[in-house]
Design an enzyme around this catalytic site. Structure first.
Site, PDB file in Angstrom:
ATOM      1  N   ASP A  50      11.191 -59.727  52.850  1.00 23.90           N
ATOM      2  CA  ASP A  50      10.261 -59.098  51.968  1.00 23.90           C
ATOM      3  C   ASP A  50       9.187 -59.986  51.139  1.00 23.90           C
ATOM      4  O   ASP A  50       8.747 -59.922  49.924  1.00 23.90           O
ATOM      5  CB  ASP A  50      10.834 -58.372  50.807  1.00 23.90           C
ATOM      6  N   ASN A  82      10.242 -40.595  50.883  1.00 25.33           N
ATOM      7  CA  ASN A  82       9.573 -41.487  49.774  1.00 25.33           C
ATOM      8  C   ASN A  82       9.247 -42.853  50.329  1.00 25.33           C
ATOM      9  O   ASN A  82       9.237 -43.823  49.385  1.00 25.33           O
ATOM     10  CB  ASN A  82      10.933 -41.824  48.918  1.00 25.33           C
ATOM     11  N   LEU A  97      16.185 -55.281  53.273  1.00 28.51           N
ATOM     12  CA  LEU A  97      15.983 -55.283  54.666  1.00 28.51           C
ATOM     13  C   LEU A  97      15.389 -56.920  55.113  1.00 28.51           C
ATOM     14  O   LEU A  97      14.750 -57.488  54.249  1.00 28.51           O
ATOM     15  CB  LEU A  97      14.684 -54.507  55.282  1.00 28.51           C
ATOM     16  N   CYS A 132      15.630 -35.801  57.321  1.00 30.69           N
ATOM     17  CA  CYS A 132      15.245 -35.352  55.655  1.00 30.69           C
ATOM     18  C   CYS A 132      15.112 -33.946  55.808  1.00 30.69           C
ATOM     19  O   CYS A 132      15.117 -33.300  54.991  1.00 30.69           O
ATOM     20  CB  CYS A 132      14.006 -35.971  55.196  1.00 30.69           C
ATOM     21  N   CYS A 165      13.930 -30.978  52.957  1.00 30.06           N
ATOM     22  CA  CYS A 165      14.260 -31.590  51.558  1.00 30.06           C
ATOM     23  C   CYS A 165      13.111 -32.384  50.791  1.00 30.06           C
ATOM     24  O   CYS A 165      12.502 -32.987  51.567  1.00 30.06           O
ATOM     25  CB  CYS A 165      15.603 -32.413  51.508  1.00 30.06           C
ATOM     26  N   CYS A 214      10.015 -37.337  41.425  1.00 33.30           N
ATOM     27  CA  CYS A 214       9.010 -38.615  41.293  1.00 33.30           C
ATOM     28  C   CYS A 214       8.302 -38.377  39.906  1.00 33.30           C
ATOM     29  O   CYS A 214       7.324 -37.381  39.768  1.00 33.30           O
ATOM     30  CB  CYS A 214       8.053 -38.723  42.444  1.00 33.30           C
ATOM     31  N   SER A 217       7.126 -48.639  39.941  1.00 34.91           N
ATOM     32  CA  SER A 217       7.190 -50.155  40.156  1.00 34.91           C
ATOM     33  C   SER A 217       6.107 -50.594  40.436  1.00 34.91           C
ATOM     34  O   SER A 217       6.084 -51.944  39.846  1.00 34.91           O
ATOM     35  CB  SER A 217       8.030 -49.904  41.682  1.00 34.91           C
ATOM     36  N   ASP A 258      14.060 -46.122  40.563  1.00 34.23           N
ATOM     37  CA  ASP A 258      15.038 -45.688  41.476  1.00 34.23           C
ATOM     38  C   ASP A 258      15.346 -44.030  41.614  1.00 34.23           C
ATOM     39  O   ASP A 258      16.100 -43.897  42.290  1.00 34.23           O
ATOM     40  CB  ASP A 258      16.453 -46.279  41.267  1.00 34.23           C
TER      41      ASP A 258
END
Length: 310
Positions: free
Chosen positions: A130, A151, A165, A185, A188, A195, A213, A240
């Site tokens: 990252d 998302n 990751l 997904c 859904c 959000c 974020s 989150d």
């Protein structure tokens, strides 16, 4: 077959080092992802994150990062906590509960590559966590570890999305895993509906410039924009929400990594505790924490914003 033998070594070594999942993909040019990234940048959905515009060719072509690259190894590291914050306290994203993951995982990657070189021989490789132009989620999907949710997060069918990751690009031929082709997904839309800032758009596009974020971590302005008032849902570092509401995260299991054990202050601090925090104590308590990224001033700014407007 030599490639299969080397692949077995990679998978076994990853498991021995405590990585939760390990997948492998061929080091190829990410044509589809390059097109999507270019469109995302052209629409300005990265906000003030100018660094996203840099090294475009490196993000989509692994041979630009590791000359002669043949395989991309993706590793998932679980960070789902046993304990969560007390209700009503200013909220911190779960990935930031413990020590800065960059440091511990980078050390793991170095050790991983060292062990592979001992067992396989002369391997050239680079590890990324990252902090470099690598499309980690695209590689994770290609290597069979999950699919990209609405998302924008990688979702693993067995254990959800609360994972770090890490990527290791190497110049050795390995047997690639089958990519996850299906989108589990389905219809859904819980993450989209939940959000707080409507940052999740259709077709798996996230408006980074509207994400909580982004505002609480990436944006370095002295003041947060007034039009975002009443939308932060008490978050002062990250968010989150889209993961918390995801049905696949009912399979998330607590990690057993001592580096990610929560700092007591993060679990227990009330708004009054955060307000009383001095810069000197902030540097002591959070010296190894991801919260250093937004610095003391950023935390105080975010705290003032949710206090003033919510």
């Amino acid at each position: 077959m030599l490639a299969q033998h080397y692949t077995n070594i990679v998978k076994q070594t990853a498991a021995q080092l405590g990585f939760d999942f390990c997948g492998i993909a061929k080091a190829v040019f990410l044509e589809d992802d390059a097109r999507r990234l270019e469109a995302w940048l052209n629409k300005g959905l990265h906000g003030n994150m100018q660094y996203m515009e840099n090294h475009f060719d490196m993000r989509t072509d692994p041979t630009k990062l590791v000359p002669g690259a043949k395989s991309v190894i993706t590793l998932l590291i679980n960070y789902f906590p046993q304990q969560t914050q007390q209700e009503g306290n200013p909220k911190i994203a779960k990935y930031a509960y413990g020590k800065d993951y960059h440091l511990s995982i980078r050390q793991q990657l170095h050790h991983f590559l060292f062990l592979l070189q001992q067992q396989i021989g002369a391997i050239t490789g680079r590890g990324f966590v990252d902090s470099a132009p690598v499309l980690e989620r695209a590689w994770a999907q290609k290597s069979g570890l999950g699919w990209i949710g609405k998302n924008g997060n990688l979702i693993n069918k067995k254990k959800g999305s609360f994972f770090f990751l890490a990527t290791l690009i190497v110049d050795v031929d390995l047997v690639a895993d089958d990519a996850v082709a299906k989108d589990y997904c389905g219809t859904c839309t819980r993450c989209i509906d939940a959000c707080p800032t409507e940052a999740i758009l259709p077709n798996k596009v996230v408006d980074g410039s509207k994400c909580i974020s982004y505002y609480t971590i990436e944006l370095k302005d002295a003041l947060l924009p007034q039009h975002m008032k009443n939308q932060f849902d008490n978050w002062i570092f990250g968010c989150d929400v889209c993961q918390d509401v995801c049905p696949w995260n009912r399979f998330a299991q607590p990690h057993h990594n001592k580096n990610f054990e929560p700092i007591p202050a993060i679990l227990n601090y009330s708004a009054a505790d955060w307000e009383a925090l001095t810069e000197e104590n902030f540097k002591i308590i959070f010296k190894d924490s991801p919260l250093k990224r937004t610095k003391f001033g950023g935390i105080k700014r975010n705290l003032q914003f949710i206090k003033t407007h919510e």
